[in-house]
Design a protein around this motif. Structure first.
Motif, PDB file in Angstrom:
ATOM      1  N   ASN A   1       0.767  -1.111   0.075  1.00 29.37           N
ATOM      2  CA  ASN A   1       0.112   0.107  -0.105  1.00 29.37           C
ATOM      3  C   ASN A   1       0.770   1.280  -0.085  1.00 29.37           C
ATOM      4  O   ASN A   1       0.113   2.399  -0.227  1.00 29.37           O
ATOM      5  CB  ASN A   1      -1.145   0.043   1.080  1.00 29.37           C
TER       6      ASN A   1
ATOM      7  N   ASP B   1       2.119   2.861  -5.743  1.00 30.13           N
ATOM      8  CA  ASP B   1       0.959   2.795  -6.813  1.00 30.13           C
ATOM      9  C   ASP B   1       1.024   1.913  -7.521  1.00 30.13           C
ATOM     10  O   ASP B   1       0.061   1.268  -7.990  1.00 30.13           O
ATOM     11  CB  ASP B   1       1.336   4.246  -7.342  1.00 30.13           C
TER      12      ASP B   1
ATOM     13  N   SER C   1      -7.102  -4.584  -6.513  1.00 28.54           N
ATOM     14  CA  SER C   1      -8.435  -4.564  -6.664  1.00 28.54           C
ATOM     15  C   SER C   1      -8.816  -3.330  -5.831  1.00 28.54           C
ATOM     16  O   SER C   1      -9.607  -2.577  -6.035  1.00 28.54           O
ATOM     17  CB  SER C   1      -9.181  -5.749  -5.908  1.00 28.54           C
ATOM     18  N   GLY C   2      -7.938  -2.792  -4.875  1.00 28.06           N
ATOM     19  CA  GLY C   2      -8.119  -1.786  -4.099  1.00 28.06           C
ATOM     20  C   GLY C   2      -7.475  -0.620  -4.747  1.00 28.06           C
ATOM     21  O   GLY C   2      -7.868   0.612  -4.385  1.00 28.06           O
ATOM     22  N   GLY C   3      -7.294  -0.665  -6.077  1.00 27.40           N
ATOM     23  CA  GLY C   3      -6.889   0.697  -6.884  1.00 27.40           C
ATOM     24  C   GLY C   3      -5.372   0.473  -7.457  1.00 27.40           C
ATOM     25  O   GLY C   3      -4.869   1.424  -8.074  1.00 27.40           O
TER      26      GLY C   3
ATOM     27  N   ARG D   1      -8.761  -3.846 -16.433  1.00 26.64           N
ATOM     28  CA  ARG D   1      -9.179  -3.482 -15.095  1.00 26.64           C
ATOM     29  C   ARG D   1      -9.245  -4.741 -14.320  1.00 26.64           C
ATOM     30  O   ARG D   1      -9.826  -5.976 -14.557  1.00 26.64           O
ATOM     31  CB  ARG D   1     -10.641  -2.864 -15.163  1.00 26.64           C
TER      32      ARG D   1
ATOM     33  N   HIS E   1     -10.784  -1.951  -8.865  1.00 23.10           N
ATOM     34  CA  HIS E   1     -10.521  -0.494  -8.931  1.00 23.10           C
ATOM     35  C   HIS E   1      -8.994  -0.218  -9.369  1.00 23.10           C
ATOM     36  O   HIS E   1      -8.656   0.615  -9.679  1.00 23.10           O
ATOM     37  CB  HIS E   1     -10.447   0.189  -7.513  1.00 23.10           C
ATOM     38  N   GLY E   2      -8.284  -1.329  -9.882  1.00 25.16           N
ATOM     39  CA  GLY E   2      -7.134  -1.350 -10.383  1.00 25.16           C
ATOM     40  C   GLY E   2      -6.746  -1.870 -11.593  1.00 25.16           C
ATOM     41  O   GLY E   2      -7.899  -1.947 -12.533  1.00 25.16           O
ATOM     42  N   HIS E   3      -5.398  -1.854 -12.175  1.00 21.87           N
ATOM     43  CA  HIS E   3      -5.243  -2.168 -13.552  1.00 21.87           C
ATOM     44  C   HIS E   3      -4.000  -3.231 -13.463  1.00 21.87           C
ATOM     45  O   HIS E   3      -3.227  -3.181 -12.613  1.00 21.87           O
ATOM     46  CB  HIS E   3      -4.817  -1.095 -14.564  1.00 21.87           C
TER      47      HIS E   3
END
Length: 183
Positions: A45, A48, A71-73, A176, A179-181
């Motif tokens: 975390n 990025d 999943s969290g971005g 995707r 919420h992430g890639h």
């Protein structure tokens, strides 16, 4: 060794100027290189994006942590190489596993094999957002970069081909995930 060029490309001034953080030339990207054995102890975390460079295999706990991170971005870039255990990757990260992979990893394609030759990238019209920075830049090198070997992948339905080879095979896939890639 697999991380050297990635780290240099993302943070070209890495290690050259101790006062870079105080200058107007401070890098926009700071890299942290860790060995695969430290993946479980690293606080993902704080980052990025995680870039995996030629990692042979991951265990279920590592895959689970990466899936939560993305999943969290978060962003995940997977760089395949000679050390990758394709069966393990497809099993744990593929559509029957965590679902992180944007495509199924298939066979090695080599210009040394009969019926195959070296390929170059076909950026098309630079339509994918990953390639938009190259749009309008003649001689940017994408269409002249020669690739002698690559792992063929079959895109999964939710994936996009960001860049293809002139053979028609995908070179870069993206998708995707929460919420992430993943690229």
């Amino acid at each position: 060794a697999a991380t050297f060029y990635v780290a240099a490309a993302l943070d070209p001034g890495r290690g050259t100027s101790p006062d870079a953080s105080n200058s107007a030339d401070a890098p926009r990207v700071a890299t942290t290189v860790i060995s695969e054995s430290r993946l479980m102890s690293e606080d993902l975390n704080r980052h990025d994006c995680v870039v995996l460079c030629d990692v042979p295999r991951l265990d279920r706990l590592e895959v689970s942590r990466l899936a939560r991170f993305v999943s969290g971005g978060g962003g995940l870039v997977i760089g395949l190489g000679d050390s990758v255990d394709t069966d393990a990757w497809n099993l744990l990260l593929g559509d029957q596993g965590a679902g992180l992979l944007p495509g199924r990893i298939e066979d090695l394609v080599s210009a040394d094999d009969p019926g195959h030759e070296a390929v170059v990238f076909d950026p098309g019209s630079y339509a994918h957002p990953l390639l938009s920075i190259f749009r309008g830049l003649e001689g940017n090198g994408l269409s002249t970069t020669i690739t002698l070997r690559y792992l063929r992948t079959a895109p999964l339905p939710a994936s996009q081909v960001a860049l293809a080879f002139d053979s028609g095979d995908p070179a870069i896939l993206s998708r995707r995930f929460g919420h992430g890639h993943v690229v």
